[in-house]
Scaffold this motif. Sequence first.
Motif, PDB file in Angstrom:
ATOM      1  N   ARG A 133     -23.122  27.259  23.872  1.00 14.87           N
ATOM      2  CA  ARG A 133     -21.921  26.622  24.231  1.00 14.87           C
ATOM      3  C   ARG A 133     -21.366  25.499  23.145  1.00 14.87           C
ATOM      4  O   ARG A 133     -20.025  25.306  22.645  1.00 14.87           O
ATOM      5  N   ILE A 156     -19.519  26.893  20.049  1.00 11.10           N
ATOM      6  CA  ILE A 156     -18.235  27.425  20.610  1.00 11.10           C
ATOM      7  C   ILE A 156     -17.166  26.270  20.549  1.00 11.10           C
ATOM      8  O   ILE A 156     -16.234  26.270  20.126  1.00 11.10           O
ATOM      9  N   ASP A 157     -17.571  25.220  21.292  1.00 13.79           N
ATOM     10  CA  ASP A 157     -16.609  24.066  21.426  1.00 13.79           C
ATOM     11  C   ASP A 157     -16.426  23.346  20.292  1.00 13.79           C
ATOM     12  O   ASP A 157     -15.392  22.726  19.766  1.00 13.79           O
ATOM     13  N   PHE A 185     -13.537  25.011  18.885  1.00 14.81           N
ATOM     14  CA  PHE A 185     -12.156  24.475  19.145  1.00 14.81           C
ATOM     15  C   PHE A 185     -11.974  23.184  18.759  1.00 14.81           C
ATOM     16  O   PHE A 185     -10.755  22.801  18.588  1.00 14.81           O
ATOM     17  N   ILE A 191      -9.349  20.439  23.548  1.00  9.61           N
ATOM     18  CA  ILE A 191     -10.333  21.712  23.312  1.00  9.61           C
ATOM     19  C   ILE A 191     -10.053  22.627  24.436  1.00  9.61           C
ATOM     20  O   ILE A 191      -9.901  23.782  24.412  1.00  9.61           O
ATOM     21  N   ARG A 192      -9.903  22.109  25.656  1.00 10.70           N
ATOM     22  CA  ARG A 192      -9.759  22.872  26.800  1.00 10.70           C
ATOM     23  C   ARG A 192      -8.488  23.757  26.816  1.00 10.70           C
ATOM     24  O   ARG A 192      -8.350  24.905  27.315  1.00 10.70           O
ATOM     25  N   ASP A 208      -9.193  26.474  24.715  1.00 14.14           N
ATOM     26  CA  ASP A 208     -10.117  27.477  25.294  1.00 14.14           C
ATOM     27  C   ASP A 208      -9.427  28.241  26.282  1.00 14.14           C
ATOM     28  O   ASP A 208      -9.554  29.488  26.304  1.00 14.14           O
ATOM     29  N   SER A 229      -6.871  31.225  24.798  1.00 14.61           N
ATOM     30  CA  SER A 229      -7.741  32.415  24.463  1.00 14.61           C
ATOM     31  C   SER A 229      -8.161  33.171  25.520  1.00 14.61           C
ATOM     32  O   SER A 229      -8.074  34.341  25.408  1.00 14.61           O
ATOM     33  N   ARG A 230      -8.593  32.506  26.460  1.00 13.81           N
ATOM     34  CA  ARG A 230      -9.119  33.159  27.719  1.00 13.81           C
ATOM     35  C   ARG A 230      -8.086  33.905  28.409  1.00 13.81           C
ATOM     36  O   ARG A 230      -8.429  35.026  28.838  1.00 13.81           O
ATOM     37  N   SER A 243     -15.215  34.909  23.103  1.00 15.58           N
ATOM     38  CA  SER A 243     -15.766  34.297  21.901  1.00 15.58           C
ATOM     39  C   SER A 243     -16.241  35.284  21.008  1.00 15.58           C
ATOM     40  O   SER A 243     -16.165  34.929  19.513  1.00 15.58           O
ATOM     41  N   TRP A 302     -11.708  28.281  13.563  1.00 17.85           N
ATOM     42  CA  TRP A 302     -12.459  28.077  14.537  1.00 17.85           C
ATOM     43  C   TRP A 302     -13.966  28.789  14.264  1.00 17.85           C
ATOM     44  O   TRP A 302     -15.118  28.308  14.534  1.00 17.85           O
ATOM     45  N   ARG A 315     -17.562  27.062  14.240  1.00 24.52           N
ATOM     46  CA  ARG A 315     -18.552  27.483  15.231  1.00 24.52           C
ATOM     47  C   ARG A 315     -19.834  27.756  14.318  1.00 24.52           C
ATOM     48  O   ARG A 315     -20.889  27.387  14.872  1.00 24.52           O
TER      49      ARG A 315
END
Length: 251
Positions: free
Chosen positions: A18, A21-22, A25, A41-42, A45, A48-49, A70, A118, A122
Amino acid sequence: MTLRGLLFDLDDTLIPERPAIDAGFAAVASEVWGSDSEARIRSLDASSRAVWDAQAPERDYLERVHIGRSDGLHGDLAGSGAQAETVRAFVPRFQAQAFEAVLPQPLRGCSASLVDRWRQARLAALTVYPETAEVLDFFLPRLPLALVSNGPSRLQRLKLSRTGLERYFTAVVVSEDVGVGKPSAAMFQAALDGLGLTHSEVIMVGNDRKRDVDGARSAGINAVWVNRDTPDADSIADLRFLQARFELAGA
């Protein structure tokens, strides 16, 4: 039982997943807003979700091989068959829409290029747990090691390369190659075949109770649960405990 080999999970067993991944973002948020705040960031997230959850095709295939959002952001999928081809065809559309919902108007239409940012961030943020190299260095001259990982083949192998872990493993088994992921017995059997060992000669080490531990045990393989958050009598807190058990057994 005579221990002749070890099987390891990758994500959240050898490397923390994680945080990298963060970091991706956070890099996008900094580029877009000049701020990598938690809220920014959220928002990326969540955007994309929402796109992935609403539009990703071939859900049964994605669940079977354990490819998620991801992985779609990263792209470079290599599975075979019609379902895998359908998912590959969707990925550019997903990347083009992934961040659109939260981008300022002047940057609308830039999602795909921001996904590239991203991806770069990452990968640059990939790291290993503090004890990973020490423990693998200990076991490497003593036992052959296999990696048994759910996810996209090229990405998981790239993680090994980027973190310097590839040299430790005699066999690398990834769900996208096998066509089904853990807890399927096929994953563990592929690792056994790669090492030339039998079920009773290896131990599986992983952080996911269902996929790594229960899956291995259902396949007739002993397993050790790496439970970094709430270790108890049925688990170990980190990989050094595995090394200590091995040494105490006089192996």
